[in-house]
Design a protein around this motif. Structure first.
Motif, PDB file in Angstrom:
ATOM      1  N   TYR A  92      -5.965   2.509   3.958  1.00  0.00           N
ATOM      2  CA  TYR A  92      -5.825   1.275   3.186  1.00  0.00           C
ATOM      3  C   TYR A  92      -5.187   1.552   1.828  1.00  0.00           C
ATOM      4  N   HIS A  93      -5.702   2.532   1.101  1.00  0.00           N
ATOM      5  CA  HIS A  93      -5.188   2.833  -0.238  1.00  0.00           C
ATOM      6  C   HIS A  93      -3.760   3.364  -0.188  1.00  0.00           C
ATOM      7  N   LEU A  94      -3.441   4.162   0.807  1.00  0.00           N
ATOM      8  CA  LEU A  94      -2.073   4.662   0.950  1.00  0.00           C
ATOM      9  C   LEU A  94      -1.133   3.525   1.354  1.00  0.00           C
ATOM     10  N   ASN A  96      -1.442   0.405   0.533  1.00  0.00           N
ATOM     11  CA  ASN A  96      -1.203  -0.407  -0.664  1.00  0.00           C
ATOM     12  C   ASN A  96      -0.082   0.174  -1.514  1.00  0.00           C
ATOM     13  N   ARG A  97       0.161   1.455  -1.372  1.00  0.00           N
ATOM     14  CA  ARG A  97       1.239   2.127  -2.111  1.00  0.00           C
ATOM     15  C   ARG A  97       2.501   2.269  -1.268  1.00  0.00           C
ATOM     16  N   HIS A  98       2.502   1.675  -0.092  1.00  0.00           N
ATOM     17  CA  HIS A  98       3.652   1.716   0.826  1.00  0.00           C
ATOM     18  C   HIS A  98       4.083   3.139   1.145  1.00  0.00           C
ATOM     19  N   VAL A  99       3.087   4.005   1.337  1.00  0.00           N
ATOM     20  CA  VAL A  99       3.349   5.412   1.652  1.00  0.00           C
ATOM     21  C   VAL A  99       3.607   5.542   3.150  1.00  0.00           C
ATOM     22  N   ASP A 113       2.669  15.221  -1.759  1.00  0.00           N
ATOM     23  CA  ASP A 113       2.755  14.528  -3.042  1.00  0.00           C
ATOM     24  C   ASP A 113       1.502  14.885  -3.834  1.00  0.00           C
ATOM     25  N   LEU A 116      -0.771  11.849  -4.991  1.00  0.00           N
ATOM     26  CA  LEU A 116      -1.562  11.279  -3.896  1.00  0.00           C
ATOM     27  C   LEU A 116      -2.631  12.254  -3.425  1.00  0.00           C
ATOM     28  N   LEU A 119      -5.504  11.813  -5.802  1.00  0.00           N
ATOM     29  CA  LEU A 119      -6.181  10.545  -5.531  1.00  0.00           C
ATOM     30  C   LEU A 119      -7.104  10.674  -4.326  1.00  0.00           C
TER      31      LEU A 119
END
Length: 144
Positions: A92-94, A96-99, A113, A116, A119
């Protein structure tokens, strides 16, 4: 230099055959100068919006050359969690960052990265650096 322009669904019997290892980013490019694994100089000229997948075959306009696309090993992070919920939260968190993200039932893989990685580690996830083939999920609107 050979120019490859078409996706080929059949194996061409008399065509010269090569292998082309590309990173995830390179597989998204419509124009690319590269070399086959055998050393042949190639130029990709594909329609915009094409994302090559491992196993795709390309051919030149004359049908005399066929190239099999492969995923090239590249720097990645493998993310594992103690629980399935932890892995879902990481996705979900990744997202949201369009990873770009490769999703498996017990781990996630993303391009290396450091930001990331920090994080994810701060969220209690196990993050391991690996050099591995990287095949992120296609976009939501891409037909399977």
């Amino acid at each position: 230099m050979l120019t490859l322009t078409q996706l080929c669904s059949t194996i061409l019997e008399n065509a010269r055959q090569f292998h082309l290892s590309l990173t995830a980013e390179e597989r998204c490019r419509s124009r690319l100068h590269c070399h086959s694994d055998e050393g042949e100089s190639l130029y990709l000229k594909l329609p915009r919006g094409i994302t090559l997948q491992p196993g795709d075959r390309l051919q030149n306009e004359e049908g005399t050359v066929m190239v099999m696309v492969q995923a090239k090993a590249e720097p990645t992070l493998k993310v594992m969690a103690a629980t399935p919920l932890g892995l879902l939260q990481a996705a979900y968190h990744l997202g949201n960052r369009h990873v770009p993200l490769e999703i498996h039932t017990d781990y996630l893989r993303l391009g290396a990265d450091a930001v990331l990685q920090t994080l994810l580690e701060q969220r209690g996830l196990k993050v391991t650096f690996e050099v591995a083939p990287f095949c992120p999920e296609r976009g939501a609107y891409h037909a399977h």
